[in-house]
Design an enzyme around this catalytic site. Structure first.
Site, PDB file in Angstrom:
ATOM      1  N   LYS A 158       0.632  -1.005  -0.013  1.00 23.39           N
ATOM      2  CA  LYS A 158      -0.040  -0.197   0.249  1.00 23.39           C
ATOM      3  C   LYS A 158       0.387   1.540   0.273  1.00 23.39           C
ATOM      4  O   LYS A 158       2.583   1.245   0.053  1.00 23.39           O
ATOM      5  CB  LYS A 158      -1.077   0.057   1.020  1.00 23.39           C
ATOM      6  CG  LYS A 158      -1.705  -1.192   0.855  1.00 23.39           C
ATOM      7  CD  LYS A 158      -2.621  -1.146   2.490  1.00 23.39           C
ATOM      8  CE  LYS A 158      -3.410  -2.895   2.258  1.00 23.39           C
ATOM      9  NZ  LYS A 158      -4.662  -2.602   3.234  1.00 23.39           N
ATOM     10  N   ASN A 183      -8.562   2.165  -5.869  1.00 26.56           N
ATOM     11  CA  ASN A 183      -9.140   1.611  -4.846  1.00 26.56           C
ATOM     12  C   ASN A 183     -10.278   1.745  -4.387  1.00 26.56           C
ATOM     13  O   ASN A 183      -9.708   2.461  -3.782  1.00 26.56           O
ATOM     14  CB  ASN A 183      -8.639   0.969  -4.214  1.00 26.56           C
ATOM     15  CG  ASN A 183      -9.273  -0.325  -2.713  1.00 26.56           C
ATOM     16  OD1 ASN A 183      -9.644  -0.919  -3.663  1.00 26.56           O
ATOM     17  ND2 ASN A 183      -8.341  -0.053  -1.713  1.00 26.56           N
ATOM     18  N   GLU A 184     -11.752   2.073  -4.361  1.00 21.04           N
ATOM     19  CA  GLU A 184     -13.104   2.662  -3.715  1.00 21.04           C
ATOM     20  C   GLU A 184     -12.731   3.766  -4.212  1.00 21.04           C
ATOM     21  O   GLU A 184     -13.138   5.051  -3.126  1.00 21.04           O
ATOM     22  CB  GLU A 184     -12.092   2.081  -1.826  1.00 21.04           C
ATOM     23  CG  GLU A 184     -12.236   1.000  -1.893  1.00 21.04           C
ATOM     24  CD  GLU A 184     -12.223   0.474  -0.344  1.00 21.04           C
ATOM     25  OE1 GLU A 184     -11.803   1.533   0.105  1.00 21.04           O
ATOM     26  OE2 GLU A 184     -11.796  -0.492  -0.183  1.00 21.04           O
ATOM     27  N   GLU A 228     -11.092  -9.741  -3.136  1.00 21.19           N
ATOM     28  CA  GLU A 228     -11.127 -10.107  -1.265  1.00 21.19           C
ATOM     29  C   GLU A 228     -12.034 -10.866  -1.258  1.00 21.19           C
ATOM     30  O   GLU A 228     -12.672 -10.343   0.238  1.00 21.19           O
ATOM     31  CB  GLU A 228     -11.159  -8.180  -1.146  1.00 21.19           C
ATOM     32  CG  GLU A 228      -9.938  -7.851  -1.851  1.00 21.19           C
ATOM     33  CD  GLU A 228      -9.485  -6.017  -1.484  1.00 21.19           C
ATOM     34  OE1 GLU A 228     -10.424  -5.346  -0.046  1.00 21.19           O
ATOM     35  OE2 GLU A 228      -9.084  -5.158  -1.745  1.00 21.19           O
ATOM     36  N   HIS A 268     -16.136  -8.657   0.445  1.00 17.78           N
ATOM     37  CA  HIS A 268     -16.363  -8.593   1.618  1.00 17.78           C
ATOM     38  C   HIS A 268     -17.887  -8.912   1.989  1.00 17.78           C
ATOM     39  O   HIS A 268     -18.746  -7.772   2.026  1.00 17.78           O
ATOM     40  CB  HIS A 268     -15.452  -7.417   2.521  1.00 17.78           C
ATOM     41  CG  HIS A 268     -14.529  -6.909   2.372  1.00 17.78           C
ATOM     42  ND1 HIS A 268     -13.207  -8.085   2.290  1.00 17.78           N
ATOM     43  CD2 HIS A 268     -13.511  -6.725   1.072  1.00 17.78           C
ATOM     44  CE1 HIS A 268     -12.195  -7.400   1.839  1.00 17.78           C
ATOM     45  NE2 HIS A 268     -12.685  -7.026   1.826  1.00 17.78           N
ATOM     46  N   ASN A 319     -10.591  -1.405  -8.734  1.00 13.45           N
ATOM     47  CA  ASN A 319     -11.169  -2.331  -7.116  1.00 13.45           C
ATOM     48  C   ASN A 319     -11.755  -1.772  -6.228  1.00 13.45           C
ATOM     49  O   ASN A 319     -11.630  -0.837  -6.448  1.00 13.45           O
ATOM     50  CB  ASN A 319      -9.908  -3.057  -6.568  1.00 13.45           C
ATOM     51  CG  ASN A 319     -10.515  -3.931  -5.462  1.00 13.45           C
ATOM     52  OD1 ASN A 319     -10.944  -5.124  -5.989  1.00 13.45           O
ATOM     53  ND2 ASN A 319      -9.891  -3.987  -4.292  1.00 13.45           N
TER      54      ASN A 319
HETATM   55  O1  9MR Z   1      -6.773  -6.641   5.459  1.00 16.25           O
HETATM   56  C1  9MR Z   1      -5.981  -5.377   5.369  1.00 16.25           C
HETATM   57  C2  9MR Z   1      -6.286  -4.654   6.691  1.00 16.25           C
HETATM   58  O2  9MR Z   1      -5.079  -5.693   7.338  1.00 16.25           O
HETATM   59  C3  9MR Z   1      -5.847  -3.705   7.442  1.00 16.25           C
HETATM   60  O3  9MR Z   1      -5.357  -3.215   8.842  1.00 16.25           O
HETATM   61  C4  9MR Z   1      -6.873  -2.743   6.259  1.00 16.25           C
HETATM   62  C5  9MR Z   1      -6.173  -1.016   6.709  1.00 16.25           C
HETATM   63  O4  9MR Z   1      -7.657  -0.650   5.559  1.00 16.25           O
HETATM   64  O5  9MR Z   1      -6.454  -3.205   5.430  1.00 16.25           O
HETATM   65  C6  9MR Z   1      -7.694  -4.250   4.450  1.00 16.25           C
HETATM   66  O6  9MR Z   1      -7.156  -4.836   4.281  1.00 16.25           O
HETATM   67  C7  9MR Z   1      -8.397  -3.263   3.195  1.00 16.25           C
HETATM   68  C8  9MR Z   1      -8.153  -3.848   1.487  1.00 16.25           C
HETATM   69  O7  9MR Z   1      -6.804  -3.427   1.399  1.00 16.25           O
HETATM   70  C9  9MR Z   1      -9.105  -3.089   0.011  1.00 16.25           C
HETATM   71  N1  9MR Z   1     -10.217  -2.841   0.720  1.00 16.25           N
HETATM   72  C10 9MR Z   1     -10.651  -3.241   2.431  1.00 16.25           C
HETATM   73  C11 9MR Z   1      -9.686  -4.220   2.716  1.00 16.25           C
HETATM   74  C12 9MR Z   1     -10.601  -4.998   4.144  1.00 16.25           C
HETATM   75  O8  9MR Z   1     -10.646  -4.003   5.235  1.00 16.25           O
END
Ligand code: 9MR
Length: 380
Positions: A99, A180-181, A289, A260, A224
């Protein structure tokens, strides 16, 4: 019966094919905002799991998000987790270490060590890598949040970030989540909380894609987002964006559905209809994911055989929906968001028990694993 235990369980019974370590010393306390560890008792009363390898015989990438770098549950610390990855998956995504904040901690200084370790591990073991993520409003670096400059300077800063990172990994990644998002549930652009939208406007998205393609001609480029399988305005906004990109020759190869999701919603019909919208664009559909919450109402404190069976069916339903709807040539693959239930971001977020993944906290294969394998075998 499963329980929340404060002490580490030191023994476990093996079911399925994954050896479970005694003590599980790698389970990360940091992943729990409550004061204990969620540990599951052995799955002795559950339906048999006979999967030898999820990826075997699958004609699409079967991925998993892995903790790496300094994480206490890193696959480079936890031999058991590493073995699960090698046995069952053909692709990895970095759960956190690729990231923006991790790769670019201060302006102009890049930290590629942990990501290179993961990418080299993947290459040495025949796994492909899906890069996550070049531009996101969350987990940005602190210096980006306090960056001040004109729109042109913001564009420059973002494009330089994308160029440096995509160039560094060029030729070594199968694909990238480029942005993303960027959308909200109502289909509008995310404004609040996005430094990219606020300082550059919506064009940050196409600029990120164009810049990524210039830096890495071969990686597949994905947009994504979450709730794309449930929110109609959101998927429609993404579809409109892709159509606009296609009309103007902005590169985009696929849409990542994070997924999710919960045990009951969205329905299989809705999921299929939303996949179909992207299939119709002629680009790839990737489940990026996947995890399935089983305790959204917090009525359960244990993964009972009944819940495990429902989860197996739900995984079967979702993977079948994907394979039924997305033609082979447009399948970007399916990635599970984490290895064990103990690792899942869900536990940390909701502070209540849940069991969203394919392996329990004892690193045993759950019936859910069988559900995914059966869906692949039945629908491919
Ligand atoms: O799984 C990830 C978690 O360990 C982190 O704390 C979190 C921080 O924002 O991000 C989680 O992964 C995310 C992903 O990068 C983007 N989509 C949502 C995921 C779940 O929050």
């Amino acid at each position: 019966m499963n329980k929340i235990l404060k002490a580490l369980v030191t023994s476990c019974t093996l079911i399925g094919l994954v050896a479970c370590g005694s003590g599980n010393t790698n389970i990360p306390e940091a992943h729990y905002s409550n004061d204990g560890l969620q540990l599951d008792e052995p799955l002795t009363e559950y339906s048999q799991v006979t999967v030898t390898s999820l990826k075997e015989g699958a004609d699409l990438p079967i991925g998993v998000a892995v903790p790496a770098g300094g994480a206490s549950n890193s696959i480079f610390v936890s031999e058991e987790r590493k073995n699960i990855v090698l046995q069952h998956f053909s692709q990895v995504s970095a759960e956190n270490i690729m990231k923006m904040d991790a790769l670019h901690p201060s302006q102009g200084n890049f930290n590629f060590d942990a990501a290179d370790e993961l990418v080299n591990f993947a290459a040495n073991n025949g796994l492909s890598v899906h890069g996550h993520v070049l531009v996101w409003h969350s987990q940005t670096a602190g210096w980006m949040e306090s960056f001040s400059g004109s729109k042109v300077e913001w564009i420059d800063m973002m494009e330089n970030h994308v160029t440096q990172i995509a160039t560094h990994f060029s030729g070594r990644l199968h694909s990238w989540d480029v942005v993303n998002e960027a959308f909200l549930e109502n289909g509008e652009y995310r404004d609040d909380g996005s430094i990219w939208y606020q300082n550059i406007g919506a064009e940050f998205i196409e600029r990120a894609f164009t810049t990524a393609r210039s830096a890495d001609a071969n990686a597949e480029l994905y947009y994504n987002d979450y709730n794309l399988s449930s929110s109609e305005p959101k998927i429609d906004a993404v579809v409109a964006m892709v159509k606009d990109f296609q009309a103007r020759n902005i590169p985009i190869d696929g849409v990542g559905f994070q997924m999710h999701i919960g045990a009951d919603s969205p329905s299989a019909d809705t999921i299929k209809a939303h996949f179909q919208k992207v299939v119709d664009l002629g680009i790839k559909v990737k489940i990026t994911e996947l995890d399935i919450r089983m305790n959204a109402t917090n009525n359960d404190d244990a993964l009972t055989p009944d819940i495990a069976e429902r989860q197996k069916e739900r995984y079967y339903e979702v993977v079948s929906a994907y394979l039924e709807t997305v033609p082979a040539a447009q399948r970007g693959g399916i990635t599970i968001w984490g290895i064990t239930d103990a690792d899942s971001w869900i536990i940390n977020l909701y502070d209540q028990p849940d069991w969203p993944l394919l392996f329990n906290s004892e690193l045993e294969a759950k019936p859910a694993l069988q559900g995914v394998a059966d869906a692949i075998a039945d629908n491919q």
